[in-house]
Design a protein around this motif. Structure first.
Motif, PDB file in Angstrom:
ATOM      1  N   ALA A 131      -2.459   7.643   7.425  1.00 36.46           N
ATOM      2  CA  ALA A 131      -3.471   7.797   6.652  1.00 36.46           C
ATOM      3  C   ALA A 131      -3.752   6.188   6.110  1.00 36.46           C
ATOM      4  CB  ALA A 131      -3.185   9.123   6.219  1.00 36.46           C
ATOM      5  N   LEU A 132      -2.631   5.351   5.875  1.00 33.70           N
ATOM      6  CA  LEU A 132      -3.031   4.106   5.651  1.00 33.70           C
ATOM      7  C   LEU A 132      -3.811   2.897   6.825  1.00 33.70           C
ATOM      8  CD1 LEU A 132      -0.392   3.426   3.232  1.00 33.70           C
ATOM      9  CD2 LEU A 132      -2.178   4.073   2.847  1.00 33.70           C
ATOM     10  N   GLU A 162       6.196  10.127   5.068  1.00 33.60           N
ATOM     11  CA  GLU A 162       6.343   8.717   5.361  1.00 33.60           C
ATOM     12  C   GLU A 162       5.019   8.388   6.598  1.00 33.60           C
ATOM     13  OE1 GLU A 162       8.411   4.563   4.465  1.00 33.60           O
ATOM     14  OE2 GLU A 162       9.161   5.723   4.945  1.00 33.60           O
ATOM     15  N   ALA A 163       5.357   8.749   6.725  1.00 34.02           N
ATOM     16  CA  ALA A 163       5.243   8.575   8.448  1.00 34.02           C
ATOM     17  C   ALA A 163       2.792   9.367   9.098  1.00 34.02           C
ATOM     18  CB  ALA A 163       5.431  10.020   9.468  1.00 34.02           C
ATOM     19  N   LEU A 179       1.205  -1.147  -0.041  1.00 35.81           N
ATOM     20  CA  LEU A 179      -0.224  -0.015   0.241  1.00 35.81           C
ATOM     21  C   LEU A 179       0.895   1.243  -0.067  1.00 35.81           C
ATOM     22  CD1 LEU A 179      -2.696  -1.122   2.181  1.00 35.81           C
ATOM     23  CD2 LEU A 179      -3.397  -0.285   0.367  1.00 35.81           C
ATOM     24  N   ARG A 180       2.153   1.452   1.014  1.00 35.64           N
ATOM     25  CA  ARG A 180       2.944   2.284   1.233  1.00 35.64           C
ATOM     26  C   ARG A 180       3.502   2.704  -0.560  1.00 35.64           C
ATOM     27  NH1 ARG A 180       6.402   1.446   5.125  1.00 35.64           N
ATOM     28  NH2 ARG A 180       7.328  -0.059   3.627  1.00 35.64           N
ATOM     29  N   ALA A 181       3.828   1.967  -1.245  1.00 32.54           N
ATOM     30  CA  ALA A 181       4.501   1.808  -3.073  1.00 32.54           C
ATOM     31  C   ALA A 181       2.977   2.293  -3.485  1.00 32.54           C
ATOM     32  CB  ALA A 181       5.039   0.307  -3.009  1.00 32.54           C
ATOM     33  N   ASP A 231      -3.659  14.618   6.708  1.00 30.95           N
ATOM     34  CA  ASP A 231      -3.963  15.937   7.374  1.00 30.95           C
ATOM     35  C   ASP A 231      -4.728  16.508   7.990  1.00 30.95           C
ATOM     36  OD1 ASP A 231      -1.727  16.906   5.407  1.00 30.95           O
ATOM     37  OD2 ASP A 231      -2.751  17.244   3.535  1.00 30.95           O
ATOM     38  N   CYS A 232      -5.393  15.194   8.876  1.00 27.66           N
ATOM     39  CA  CYS A 232      -5.660  14.961  10.093  1.00 27.66           C
ATOM     40  C   CYS A 232      -5.583  15.501  11.498  1.00 27.66           C
ATOM     41  CB  CYS A 232      -6.379  13.520  10.221  1.00 27.66           C
ATOM     42  SG  CYS A 232      -7.978  13.266   9.046  1.00 27.66           S
ATOM     43  N   ARG A 233      -6.252  16.621  11.657  1.00 27.88           N
ATOM     44  CA  ARG A 233      -5.701  17.105  13.090  1.00 27.88           C
ATOM     45  C   ARG A 233      -5.841  16.846  13.948  1.00 27.88           C
ATOM     46  NH1 ARG A 233      -7.794  21.180  10.430  1.00 27.88           N
ATOM     47  NH2 ARG A 233      -9.286  22.823  11.906  1.00 27.88           N
ATOM     48  N   GLU A 234      -5.174  16.607  15.473  1.00 28.94           N
ATOM     49  CA  GLU A 234      -5.907  16.731  16.711  1.00 28.94           C
ATOM     50  C   GLU A 234      -6.592  17.574  17.229  1.00 28.94           C
ATOM     51  OE1 GLU A 234      -4.817  14.019  20.840  1.00 28.94           O
ATOM     52  OE2 GLU A 234      -4.150  13.968  18.821  1.00 28.94           O
ATOM     53  N   GLU A 235      -7.604  18.033  18.167  1.00 26.59           N
ATOM     54  CA  GLU A 235      -8.038  18.840  18.518  1.00 26.59           C
ATOM     55  C   GLU A 235      -7.610  19.065  19.788  1.00 26.59           C
ATOM     56  OE1 GLU A 235     -10.478  21.099  17.095  1.00 26.59           O
ATOM     57  OE2 GLU A 235      -8.644  20.608  15.067  1.00 26.59           O
TER      58      GLU A 235
END
Length: 124
Positions: free
Chosen positions: A29-30, A23-24, A9-11, A95-99
Motif C-alpha cells: 500500500a505504501l 506488514e506485507a 513510512l512503515r514506522a 485491502d485492494c483486491r485483484e479482480e
C-alpha cells in the motif's frame, strides 16, 4: 523536502494500519501511496462494471489530510473530490483486491463510505 524512506513510512503508518500483523499489505500500500494514483475497475453484479482512476496528493504523515480525486473515464459526469486522513487511504489500499481480469478494485468499505457516507472507523 526529500521523500521519506520505506522504513520511515512503515514506522509512521504501522500503528494506524494493522502493525506488523499486516506488514506485507502495508508495504504494498505504501508503494501505491507513493505512485499517487491507482487505476482500477469496479465490478457490478449483473453489469459490465466501471473503470476508474483514483489519484491523491502526496503527504508524509498518517494523520495529515490528503486530497483525492475519483474519475470514471467512461463517465465524465461522475466526479468525486474529497479529503480524508492519509492512514484511511492507506488502509483501503491495503485491502485492494485483484479482480478476475487482472485489474484492481478498492474494498467495499471505500465504496460504502463514498456513496453512503458510512464511517470507515466503524467495522461492520
Amino acid at each position: 523536502m526529500p521523500p521519506l524512506s520505506e522504513a520511515a513510512l512503515r514506522a509512521l503508518f504501522a500503528p494506524y494500519c494493522g502493525g506488523v500483523a499486516r506488514e506485507a499489505e502495508l508495504l504494498a500500500a505504501l508503494q501505491l501511496l507513493n505512485q499517487q494514483e491507482i487505476q482500477g475497475f469496479r465490478s457490478v453484479e449483473g453489469g459490465l462494471g466501471h473503470p476508474y482512476i483514483l489519484s491523491w496528493v502526496a503527504v508524509r504523515s498518517p494523520l495529515e489530510a490528503t486530497t483525492c480525486r475519483l474519475r470514471f473515464p467512461e463517465r465524465s459526469d461522475l466526479l468525486y473530490d474529497f479529503e480524508l486522513v492519509t492512514y484511511q487511504l492507506v488502509s483501503w489500499l491495503m485491502d485492494c483486491r485483484e479482480e478476475e481480469h487482472g485489474s484492481v478494485d478498492l474494498p467495499d468499505a471505500f465504496w460504502q463510505w463514498l456513496l453512503l457516507g458510512a464511517d470507515p472507523a466503524v467495522e461492520g
